[in-house]
Design a protein around this motif. Sequence first.
Motif, PDB file in Angstrom:
ATOM      1  N   PHE A 155     -12.882  16.882  15.851  1.00 58.01           N
ATOM      2  CA  PHE A 155     -12.504  16.405  14.657  1.00 58.01           C
ATOM      3  C   PHE A 155     -13.443  15.175  14.307  1.00 58.01           C
ATOM      4  CE2 PHE A 155     -10.533  12.568  12.496  1.00 58.01           C
ATOM      5  CZ  PHE A 155     -10.169  13.182  11.338  1.00 58.01           C
ATOM      6  N   LEU A 205     -13.662  21.319  11.414  1.00 59.55           N
ATOM      7  CA  LEU A 205     -12.091  21.014  11.218  1.00 59.55           C
ATOM      8  C   LEU A 205     -11.200  22.251  11.526  1.00 59.55           C
ATOM      9  CD1 LEU A 205     -12.225  18.413   8.065  1.00 59.55           C
ATOM     10  CD2 LEU A 205     -11.860  17.817  10.461  1.00 59.55           C
ATOM     11  N   ALA A 231      -6.005  15.927  10.238  1.00 60.62           N
ATOM     12  CA  ALA A 231      -7.065  16.710  10.145  1.00 60.62           C
ATOM     13  C   ALA A 231      -6.968  17.600   8.829  1.00 60.62           C
ATOM     14  CB  ALA A 231      -7.351  17.585  11.167  1.00 60.62           C
TER      15      ALA A 231
END
Length: 640
Positions: A155, A205, A231
């Motif tokens: 992330f 992601l 996220a």
Amino acid sequence: MRTLIKPFLLFCLTFSIISCKKYLDIVPDNVATLNSSFTNRNEAQAYLLGNCYSNLQRLADICRNAGFTTSGEVIIPIDLPSNQSFRGSGQDAGFNLLRGFQNAENPLLNYWDAYNQGLNLWQSIRFCNNFLDNVNTPPDVTVTERKRWIAEAKFLKAYYHYWLIRMYGPIPLADVALPVNATSDQVRQKQQPVDTCFNFVVRLLDEAIPDLPPSIQSAIREDGRITSTIALAVKAEVLATQASPLFNGNPDYASVVGKDGNKLFSPGVDKAKWQRAADACKAAIDAANLNGAALYQFVAQSGITHMTDSTKLLLTLQGAITFSWNPEQIWTLNPYFGYQIQASPRVNAISTTVYNFFSNLSVPMAETELFYTNNGVPINEDKNWDYNNRYKVVQGDAANGYYVKKGYSTNKGNLNREPRYYADVAFDGSTWFGSGNTDDNNPDVINAVNGPAAPLDPIAYNATGYWPRKLVPYQTTSGDNNFQTYNYSWPFMRLPAMWLLYAECLNEVSGPSAEVYNWIDLVRARAGLKGVQAAWAQYAKNPAKPNTQDGLRQIIHQERRIELAFEGQAGWDLRRWKELQSVLVNPFLGWNVMNQSKTTGEYYNLHTVFQPQFALRDYLFPVQKADLLYNPNLVQTPYW
């Protein structure tokens, strides 16, 4: 506010890897060598939290965020002494972008390297890649824990790339850590087409989301770490940015090519990108709802003398920002907001004794006029609001008594405005609930003409006569020669931002609909306003405006700028919409705050603080010329 005791402090005590400072706030002073950073579980986690997360937390500093400093929402005086820059520590680089000081030799807010209030995000990405390469080494990490750490690193790697894309457009993609013996060709990477860059971020992601926790279960130990809800929200914003006019078929960049001759920007508009973004927004909202996201509502606390419903609404709107970790904040960064003394006026006589009470954060007139009337429509569209006489001096009346002192001489534009105006902006004649006085029947009043809020010296003044009140919680007080802040952590993303982003995407896909109105109206209802259709039908000069895609687009854009004012978002929105140039075409105006006679008549004369400089080239940031020499495979940002 609860006290934050973060796990990073435990690493300080046990391993002395860094000095004992707030969790995730800064880069450690002494970074362990890579070889020793993965000998065991604790060392590896310290590397993740201390290195990979470090620059993310620094982005909580508004002065490092072009979304704040270049938005035109807030400016600082331009005539501060050369030895007395904003906050006394040279943190005016971002604001100076508005004055045309950007350059390619030594760029301001340089995130490619680390100069002039910038951050070296490539270093942050390298930390993430090093972590991903070595996280399997420690033998005492559980499978579940290792998967989560990998997801966090992915992330962060994605987000740092995303921040660079927003600033520079096409960038090289650092997908792996380069070996120490890498060849020059391996090091000198080319920029990739902007769609390739966005898709790379989305892929990372998507890989991270399944292994991230949906929420933080141990707030004291882990607040500030990434969740799958965060996220998903970031993915929605990334896709909406990719779909927006700056990057989606922008004719200004149609001829831009890399060193290999390939086009770096998409040649035509792809409407399907908006549908992808809409789907991602819905997924993010659903995830937030499942994990308890809800609008913040103020709950009366002890020590309040008297508070009406009008004041309670203002504190609800403000508390969405200043009451940390509330359920409305999808993503909050740990560092405290550090500029309250720059955002606050001198509220009462005792505040005049406070040393270095700068008050330099100044809201230009154009930003104050962005907020709606009390009927929930723009001030120049409300058929019942006296737009042409808005600069006339009048006295505060009973109808506005909890916002503007009754009988106080102020400008007419401060009357009959929506609650978000009074929650977000302070001005001459406005009441101030807080700073030790919590009786809204007898509040303190901002006297910017000749009282405590008036300029005291050449450096401690506000350039326009308007302050970003939203950033100063009512619990913050001015005491005897000290400014006592009620600290709050900086919110990076709130639930209303996702609602409005979803409404924007749906409107771009298929135009106005009941669903689009619904998401906008949820935001308006909390602010005490009627829904879009009802407000325009009853009060607007053009009642049909919400019924067209173009008209509703304008409404959504203005709604986002109002709801998210002073939160570091508007500058990014205005860039992706390709609207920042039109916003910055006019001079920044304010009142005659340095009037010598200290009279209301002289104060209420509009004057130009300065004329902002923003050209087509300024939508993206220049790559430092030295970097182009080091890496001949790079091309300069368009128009630089």
